[in-house]
Design a protein around this motif. Sequence first.
Motif, PDB file in Angstrom:
ATOM      1  N   GLU A   1     -41.709 -30.784  14.512  1.00 57.04           N
ATOM      2  CA  GLU A   1     -41.523 -31.327  13.170  1.00 57.04           C
ATOM      3  C   GLU A   1     -41.738 -30.243  12.119  1.00 57.04           C
ATOM      4  OE1 GLU A   1     -40.457 -34.313  12.425  1.00 57.04           O
ATOM      5  OE2 GLU A   1     -40.351 -34.858  14.558  1.00 57.04           O
ATOM      6  N   PRO A   2     -40.885 -30.193  11.089  1.00 59.56           N
ATOM      7  CA  PRO A   2     -41.098 -29.201  10.026  1.00 59.56           C
ATOM      8  C   PRO A   2     -42.490 -29.285   9.406  1.00 59.56           C
ATOM      9  CG  PRO A   2     -38.918 -30.161   9.819  1.00 59.56           C
ATOM     10  CD  PRO A   2     -39.626 -30.945  10.885  1.00 59.56           C
ATOM     11  N   SER A   3     -43.032 -30.491   9.323  1.00 52.09           N
ATOM     12  CA  SER A   3     -44.349 -30.665   8.713  1.00 52.09           C
ATOM     13  C   SER A   3     -45.478 -30.085   9.556  1.00 52.09           C
ATOM     14  CB  SER A   3     -44.614 -32.154   8.457  1.00 52.09           C
ATOM     15  OG  SER A   3     -44.555 -32.880   9.682  1.00 52.09           O
ATOM     16  N   ASP A   4     -45.186 -29.743  10.802  1.00 50.81           N
ATOM     17  CA  ASP A   4     -46.192 -29.135  11.665  1.00 50.81           C
ATOM     18  C   ASP A   4     -46.449 -27.669  11.324  1.00 50.81           C
ATOM     19  OD1 ASP A   4     -44.937 -30.931  14.535  1.00 50.81           O
ATOM     20  OD2 ASP A   4     -46.623 -31.423  13.230  1.00 50.81           O
ATOM     21  N   TYR A   5     -45.547 -27.066  10.574  1.00 52.39           N
ATOM     22  CA  TYR A   5     -45.612 -25.638  10.307  1.00 52.39           C
ATOM     23  C   TYR A   5     -46.077 -25.349   8.886  1.00 52.39           C
ATOM     24  CZ  TYR A   5     -43.229 -25.089  14.731  1.00 52.39           C
ATOM     25  OH  TYR A   5     -42.918 -25.113  16.069  1.00 52.39           O
ATOM     26  N   ASP A   6     -46.746 -24.200   8.752  1.00 49.07           N
ATOM     27  CA  ASP A   6     -47.344 -23.843   7.466  1.00 49.07           C
ATOM     28  C   ASP A   6     -46.618 -22.731   6.730  1.00 49.07           C
ATOM     29  OD1 ASP A   6     -50.005 -24.224   9.603  1.00 49.07           O
ATOM     30  OD2 ASP A   6     -49.818 -25.535   7.837  1.00 49.07           O
ATOM     31  N   TYR A   7     -45.972 -21.845   7.463  1.00 49.79           N
ATOM     32  CA  TYR A   7     -45.308 -20.699   6.845  1.00 49.79           C
ATOM     33  C   TYR A   7     -43.843 -20.656   7.284  1.00 49.79           C
ATOM     34  CZ  TYR A   7     -50.164 -19.230   6.303  1.00 49.79           C
ATOM     35  OH  TYR A   7     -51.497 -19.178   6.000  1.00 49.79           O
ATOM     36  N   TRP A   8     -42.977 -20.335   6.317  1.00 52.45           N
ATOM     37  CA  TRP A   8     -41.534 -20.336   6.554  1.00 52.45           C
ATOM     38  C   TRP A   8     -40.902 -19.053   6.046  1.00 52.45           C
ATOM     39  CZ3 TRP A   8     -38.811 -24.401   8.848  1.00 52.45           C
ATOM     40  CH2 TRP A   8     -39.552 -25.555   9.106  1.00 52.45           C
ATOM     41  N   GLY A   9     -39.844 -18.635   6.737  1.00 52.23           N
ATOM     42  CA  GLY A   9     -39.023 -17.561   6.235  1.00 52.23           C
ATOM     43  C   GLY A   9     -38.014 -18.088   5.231  1.00 52.23           C
ATOM     44  N   GLN A  10     -37.194 -17.182   4.704  1.00 54.09           N
ATOM     45  CA  GLN A  10     -36.222 -17.554   3.671  1.00 54.09           C
ATOM     46  C   GLN A  10     -34.912 -18.047   4.253  1.00 54.09           C
ATOM     47  OE1 GLN A  10     -36.596 -14.523   4.790  1.00 54.09           O
ATOM     48  NE2 GLN A  10     -34.485 -13.831   5.068  1.00 54.09           N
ATOM     49  N   GLY A  11     -34.720 -17.828   5.536  1.00 56.30           N
ATOM     50  CA  GLY A  11     -33.530 -18.316   6.218  1.00 56.30           C
ATOM     51  C   GLY A  11     -32.447 -17.258   6.340  1.00 56.30           C
ATOM     52  N   THR A  12     -31.597 -17.441   7.342  1.00 57.90           N
ATOM     53  CA  THR A  12     -30.435 -16.588   7.547  1.00 57.90           C
ATOM     54  C   THR A  12     -29.242 -17.458   7.883  1.00 57.90           C
ATOM     55  OG1 THR A  12     -29.586 -14.639   8.740  1.00 57.90           O
ATOM     56  CG2 THR A  12     -30.919 -16.175  10.012  1.00 57.90           C
ATOM     57  N   GLN A  13     -28.108 -17.161   7.269  1.00 61.00           N
ATOM     58  CA  GLN A  13     -26.911 -17.992   7.427  1.00 61.00           C
ATOM     59  C   GLN A  13     -26.193 -17.661   8.734  1.00 61.00           C
ATOM     60  OE1 GLN A  13     -25.480 -20.482   5.282  1.00 61.00           O
ATOM     61  NE2 GLN A  13     -24.180 -20.799   7.083  1.00 61.00           N
ATOM     62  N   VAL A  14     -25.866 -18.691   9.465  1.00 63.13           N
ATOM     63  CA  VAL A  14     -25.029 -18.574  10.663  1.00 63.13           C
ATOM     64  C   VAL A  14     -23.786 -19.429  10.432  1.00 63.13           C
ATOM     65  CG1 VAL A  14     -24.826 -19.116  13.120  1.00 63.13           C
ATOM     66  CG2 VAL A  14     -26.941 -18.115  12.224  1.00 63.13           C
ATOM     67  N   THR A  15     -22.631 -18.810  10.538  1.00 65.89           N
ATOM     68  CA  THR A  15     -21.364 -19.513  10.359  1.00 65.89           C
ATOM     69  C   THR A  15     -20.505 -19.300  11.592  1.00 65.89           C
ATOM     70  OG1 THR A  15     -21.455 -19.177   7.963  1.00 65.89           O
ATOM     71  CG2 THR A  15     -19.336 -19.815   8.913  1.00 65.89           C
ATOM     72  N   VAL A  16     -20.084 -20.391  12.217  1.00 68.88           N
ATOM     73  CA  VAL A  16     -19.275 -20.330  13.420  1.00 68.88           C
ATOM     74  C   VAL A  16     -17.901 -20.887  13.079  1.00 68.88           C
ATOM     75  CG1 VAL A  16     -19.082 -20.951  15.852  1.00 68.88           C
ATOM     76  CG2 VAL A  16     -21.347 -20.667  14.809  1.00 68.88           C
ATOM     77  N   SER A  17     -16.886 -20.067  13.204  1.00 67.05           N
ATOM     78  CA  SER A  17     -15.514 -20.495  12.889  1.00 67.05           C
ATOM     79  C   SER A  17     -14.823 -21.016  14.140  1.00 67.05           C
ATOM     80  CB  SER A  17     -14.731 -19.332  12.300  1.00 67.05           C
ATOM     81  OG  SER A  17     -14.621 -18.287  13.241  1.00 67.05           O
ATOM     82  N   SER A  18     -13.940 -21.966  13.917  1.00 68.18           N
ATOM     83  CA  SER A  18     -13.235 -22.576  15.059  1.00 68.18           C
ATOM     84  C   SER A  18     -11.964 -21.826  15.387  1.00 68.18           C
ATOM     85  CB  SER A  18     -12.925 -24.032  14.746  1.00 68.18           C
ATOM     86  OG  SER A  18     -12.154 -24.121  13.580  1.00 68.18           O
TER      87      SER A  18
END
Length: 126
Positions: free
Chosen positions: A109-126
């Motif tokens: 669960e997201p609420s189980d965690y205390d520290y987060w990164g800023q994220g990285t975009q993953v895009t998969v094209s068909s």
Amino acid sequence: QIQLVESGGGLVQAGGSLRLSCAASGRTVNSYPVGWFRQAPGKERAFVAAISWQGSTTFLADSVKGRFTISRDNAKNSVNLQMNSLKPEDTAVYYCATKARYSDYVFQEPSDYDYWGQGTQVTVSS
């Protein structure tokens, strides 16, 4: 205070692979549970994978089992997410997270965690 930085995202064709890395600074992640989540536009943040503090236990969401692998690189103070056989529905911003306290469990669960990164975009094209 720990800082998490994700890297390795990008644009890939369906069936391709990417390797995401979650690098920590300010504190080790080697002894703490780490999770990967993803969030697609208009959707809630969803669990992808988690690893226990010693790496002895991993857990993957059903949607990525058999395609994704989570692992630790203690020498680099990082946790990796190897993503193979990518599908367009894997497109999302991917986040890593860790806890403030030791635990040998895996958490979904997201609420189980205390520290987060800023994220990285993953895009998969068909």
